[in-house]
Design an enzyme around this catalytic site. Structure first.
Site, short mmCIF file in Angstrom:
data_model
loop_
_atom_site.label_atom_id
_atom_site.label_comp_id
_atom_site.label_asym_id
_atom_site.label_seq_id
_atom_site.Cartn_x
_atom_site.Cartn_y
_atom_site.Cartn_z
N PHE A 118 -44.99 28.00 49.89
CA PHE A 118 -44.55 28.38 48.54
C PHE A 118 -45.61 29.18 47.80
O PHE A 118 -45.30 29.89 46.84
CB PHE A 118 -44.15 27.13 47.74
CG PHE A 118 -45.29 26.42 47.05
CD1 PHE A 118 -45.60 26.70 45.72
CD2 PHE A 118 -46.04 25.46 47.71
CE1 PHE A 118 -46.64 26.05 45.08
CE2 PHE A 118 -47.08 24.80 47.07
CZ PHE A 118 -47.38 25.10 45.74
N LYS A 119 -46.87 29.09 48.24
CA LYS A 119 -47.93 29.83 47.57
C LYS A 119 -47.69 31.35 47.60
O LYS A 119 -48.18 32.09 46.75
CB LYS A 119 -49.29 29.52 48.21
CG LYS A 119 -49.67 28.04 48.24
CD LYS A 119 -49.93 27.49 46.86
CE LYS A 119 -50.27 26.01 46.87
NZ LYS A 119 -51.58 25.70 47.42
#
Length: 483
Positions: A118-119
């Protein structure tokens, strides 16, 4: 929109967005936040729902971000967002999607980017913003970051090819999975420097803050940040909360909740900000692993950091964090943006390792005012959750399993939270193959783009946990960079 530090810096300085994204940590050691959160009403959310459906995630991102950015023109901002969230990077213009888990739970899939975490959702935008602003200023930036697993690879892949940016990324030696290490250490680029520190993530983060707090060194070497101490990381993540809200609900004003696995508090902080903006989020379920500093704080009002010796190495390693930087931003909001109080509380953390606000009226009203509840998960819980979901045809990574487990337990214990509850995905299971193998007795299918990754040569420098040694390394590597 102007920005201030949680410890008071900037109240009279009229700092804009592009000033603070190149700063990272504020000069007073605090973290930047907008002077106030913009508010969105039902009509705005309705228009954004149409925009998201018709023009995609990048278009929504530009509309949300323009509320926080007034020193980049709207047309340029739209172009940067479209580049960051291109279908070629995230697989489609949808960027995020949803999977029904049953019983009122929904998986929010936000790991469709190039490093399967998700980064990427924030880092791809940050790369575009850095490149744009550095070109505009004819400047260079030397990023110093720390990672517990996923931030590093997301940052490095986002900054590759951006000739005005170099990256020195600290990792806790031996604490990441082989896949996470390979994603970072296989990069062979003079502007990407991987450093394995003899310590845990908190030691790496402390080194980053120590360098950033040396204002003379920071200025002389143009040191910036990509960790979630950088406000741009957080505000970029606000966008996916809004997108998931719009895709999950249909009726105006309909409320829903989120369950979020978190270690450094950056991910769930973005949910808090979306809620403060007026997005109808009911409950924010915070999930930790065995390193339960945040769970302890939200249950008891005691924020007690752990020493490296107390920080466990777990099967959800990206959450093996015992000093949650972004909690300072929430404490700032909790106590009515009282910078003096924040300085005092985090001064106590620096000197004593703890503060206790359990007896305050602000903490007593935390659940009602801000919607937070919390819980913790264990290795056995992760394995059981992965198995149960796999039986339903859904495979999740161990961090995501922590979030789903905590949400399920709290609901079983009678938590009154608006449904649906979107459980945020942290990463794809391929990054944690050993734990998946332990849970299911089989290997994770390796996506074609990652074939052979773990067999590539490694490029990493071992370093003692010493700030002077780190400064010397930075100076030496910067001197060796090509023009």
């Amino acid at each position: 929109m102007k920005y201030v530090s949680t410890r008071g810096y900037g109240r009279d300085a009229q700092l804009g967005f592009t000033d603070i994204i190149l700063e990272g940590l504020a000069p007073d050691g605090g973290l930047f936040l907008p002077a106030g959160y913009p508010h969105v009403d039902a009509a705005t959310l309705a228009s954004w729902r149409t925009l998201l459906a018709d023009e995609g995630y990048g278009a929504l991102a530009s509309e949300v971000l323009k509320l926080y950015i007034d020193d980049i023109g709207d047309a340029d901002l739209r172009r940067l967002c479209e580049r960051a969230y291109a279908a070629s990077t995230f697989g489609s213009t949808d960027v995020v999607d949803l999977v029904d888990l049953g019983e009122g739970l929904v998986l929010g899939r936000i790991s469709n980017g190039p490093t399967a975490a998700f980064k990427d959702m924030a880092m791809q935008l940050l790369g575009q913003l850095f490149e744009y602003e550095l070109e505009r200023r004819d400047a260079r930036l030397n990023i110093l970051g720390a990672t517990s697993g996923d931030t590093g690879s997301s940052a490095e892949y986002a900054m590759l090819g951006k000739h005005r940016v170099s990256v020195v990324m600290l990792t806790p030696r031996g604490r990441m999975t082989p896949f996470q290490q390979a994603q970072m250490f296989s990069l062979d680029d003079p502007r990407i420097v991987n450093v394995a520190v003899d310590g845990v993530f908190d030691d790496c983060q402390d080194l980053v803050k120590a360098v950033a707090s040396d204002l003379e060194f920071k200025a002389a070497h143009a040191i910036g940040a990509v960790n979630s101490i950088n406000w741009a990381r957080v505000v970029a993540q606000v966008v996916y909360y809004i997108a998931l809200y719009l895709r999950t609900t249909s009726a105006p004003g309909q409320r829903m909740s989120f369950a979020v696995p978190t270690g450094n508090f950056g991910n769930i902080l973005a949910g808090h900000i979306a809620r403060e903006m007026g997005v109808p989020i009911d409950t924010l379920i915070l999930a930790t692993n065995e390193n339960d500093v945040l769970d302890e704080f939200f249950r008891t009002g005691v924020y007690r950091v752990r020493a490296a010796s107390e920080t466990e190495a777990t099967s959800s390693p990206s959450m093996d964090i015992s000093k949650a930087s972004n909690v300072e931003r929430f404490v700032f909001d909790l106590f009515g943006r009282d910078a003096a109080r924040v300085r005092s509380l985090f001064g106590q953390v620096a000197s004593e390792g703890v503060f206790d606000v359990s007896g305050t009226p602000e903490f007593a009203g935390l659940r009602e005012r801000f919607g937070f509840v919390s819980g913790a998960s264990t290795h056995a819980d992760r394995l059981a959750t992965i198995r149960a979901l796999d039986a339903r045809g859904v495979l999740v990574d161990p961090h995501t399993a922590d979030g789903i487990k905590v949400a399920s337990d709290l609901l079983a214990d009678g938590l009154d939270a608006a449904r649906p509850i979107v459980c945020l995905e942290t990463a794809l299971p391929v990054k944690f193959a050993e734990t998946i193998r332990e849970a299911l007795g089989r290997d994770v299918e390796l996506p074609a783009q990652f074939a052979g990754l773990e067999s590539l040569p490694r490029h990493v420098i071992d370093l003692d946990n010493d700030v002077d040694a780190l400064k010397a390394l930075i100076v030496g590597r910067l001197a060796a960079l090509p023009d």
